[in-house]
Design a protein around this motif. Sequence first.
Motif, PDB file in Angstrom:
ATOM      1  N   ALA A  96       0.837  -1.197   0.000  1.00 26.45           N
ATOM      2  CA  ALA A  96       0.000   0.000   0.000  1.00 26.45           C
ATOM      3  C   ALA A  96       0.870   1.244   0.000  1.00 26.45           C
ATOM      4  N   VAL A  97       0.378   2.273  -0.643  1.00 30.33           N
ATOM      5  CA  VAL A  97       1.060   3.565  -0.668  1.00 30.33           C
ATOM      6  C   VAL A  97       0.658   4.331   0.585  1.00 30.33           C
ATOM      7  N   GLN A  98       1.649   4.860   1.283  1.00 29.19           N
ATOM      8  CA  GLN A  98       1.418   5.637   2.497  1.00 29.19           C
ATOM      9  C   GLN A  98       2.141   6.968   2.379  1.00 29.19           C
ATOM     10  N   PRO A  99       1.594   8.033   2.958  1.00 29.26           N
ATOM     11  CA  PRO A  99       2.302   9.314   2.930  1.00 29.26           C
ATOM     12  C   PRO A  99       3.514   9.271   3.859  1.00 29.26           C
ATOM     13  N   LEU A 100       4.547  10.019   3.494  1.00 27.60           N
ATOM     14  CA  LEU A 100       5.731  10.120   4.341  1.00 27.60           C
ATOM     15  C   LEU A 100       5.457  11.058   5.512  1.00 27.60           C
TER      16      LEU A 100
END
Length: 74
Positions: free
Chosen positions: A50-54
């Motif tokens: 999954a893509v997660q914000p930094l």
Amino acid sequence: MFFADKHIPAVVKEHGQLIKVYGRVLEVYFADYTPTIETALQQNQPLMMAVQPLTITDVFRVKLGDRQAVWGGV
């Protein structure tokens, strides 16, 4: 990313930078995420990806290379 075993795929080692490792769960930063990298990751059959914000902490780990924090204090 979450893989079936603790082995870190070569594509992650070559193109990514580990932010944090939680057992088999890898938080990885890719500066230039391309379709080729996506395909290589999928070939390693991740159980979850999954893509997660930094976060600001992640940015510091990526830029300063806080290896101890990546490996959970190891």
